[in-house]
Design a protein around this motif. Sequence first.
Motif, PDB file in Angstrom:
ATOM      1  N   SER A 112       2.470   4.354  -2.820  1.00 32.16           N
ATOM      2  CA  SER A 112       2.408   4.885  -4.176  1.00 32.16           C
ATOM      3  C   SER A 112       3.774   5.482  -4.481  1.00 32.16           C
ATOM      4  O   SER A 112       4.467   5.950  -3.574  1.00 32.16           O
ATOM      5  N   GLN A 126       0.877   4.965   2.555  1.00 32.75           N
ATOM      6  CA  GLN A 126      -0.496   5.180   3.009  1.00 32.75           C
ATOM      7  C   GLN A 126      -0.828   4.437   4.296  1.00 32.75           C
ATOM      8  O   GLN A 126      -1.706   4.838   5.038  1.00 32.75           O
ATOM      9  N   TRP A 173       4.183  -3.232  -8.986  1.00 29.99           N
ATOM     10  CA  TRP A 173       2.799  -2.787  -9.185  1.00 29.99           C
ATOM     11  C   TRP A 173       2.077  -3.790 -10.056  1.00 29.99           C
ATOM     12  O   TRP A 173       2.680  -4.486 -10.870  1.00 29.99           O
ATOM     13  N   SER A 223       1.976   8.675 -11.046  1.00 29.07           N
ATOM     14  CA  SER A 223       1.884   8.010  -9.753  1.00 29.07           C
ATOM     15  C   SER A 223       1.265   6.620  -9.909  1.00 29.07           C
ATOM     16  O   SER A 223       0.256   6.451 -10.585  1.00 29.07           O
ATOM     17  N   THR A 224       1.881   5.644  -9.278  1.00 28.34           N
ATOM     18  CA  THR A 224       1.467   4.245  -9.387  1.00 28.34           C
ATOM     19  C   THR A 224       1.389   3.652  -7.992  1.00 28.34           C
ATOM     20  O   THR A 224       2.228   3.956  -7.143  1.00 28.34           O
ATOM     21  N   GLU A 225       0.410   2.792  -7.748  1.00 27.65           N
ATOM     22  CA  GLU A 225       0.274   2.137  -6.449  1.00 27.65           C
ATOM     23  C   GLU A 225       0.768   0.709  -6.521  1.00 27.65           C
ATOM     24  O   GLU A 225       0.631   0.036  -7.537  1.00 27.65           O
ATOM     25  N   LYS A 281       0.826  -1.213   0.000  1.00 28.34           N
ATOM     26  CA  LYS A 281       0.000   0.000   0.000  1.00 28.34           C
ATOM     27  C   LYS A 281       0.862   1.266   0.000  1.00 28.34           C
ATOM     28  O   LYS A 281       0.754   2.109   0.880  1.00 28.34           O
TER      29      LYS A 281
END
Length: 145
Positions: free
Chosen positions: A21, A103, A52, A36-38, A19
């Motif tokens: 980014s 996060q 990812w 932006s990539t999570e 979790k």
Amino acid sequence: MTTDSRLQPGERVLAEVKKVSFLLKSSCPTAPLQSSTEGSIILTNTKFELLWPPSGHLWLPLNCIRGVQVQQPIFGANYIDVAVQAPAGAGWEGPGNVTISFQSGGCIEFSRALVRLSQGHVPAPDNETADQDDSRTTPDDKKNK
């Protein structure tokens, strides 16, 4: 901890945070992760790797790290800015900056471990296996058990 077939002999996972980014800022137009990539991030004794879905990944050897800054905004998730130099054969060139936002926590612990490793402080191997079902683990977690 994640068992990864991409690990080289003698390489071991020291920390993993899910979790997060991330974003790679570089002046090179072929650099990956321009938005932006999570995903998750894994720290080994030789590299850190951004993962990812469904199967994307970017790994950076620890010797490519030029600096780490921890940011703790009043509102929002803690994040780190990692100054890097593109490794040979990475498909992009020059310096870049990876911003990693945490996060679900783990920023401080992860950044401490990353700084120690990038300065050459590799922990001695241990024979423990990680059986934690947490979204983040660090080398210090084993000491606290």
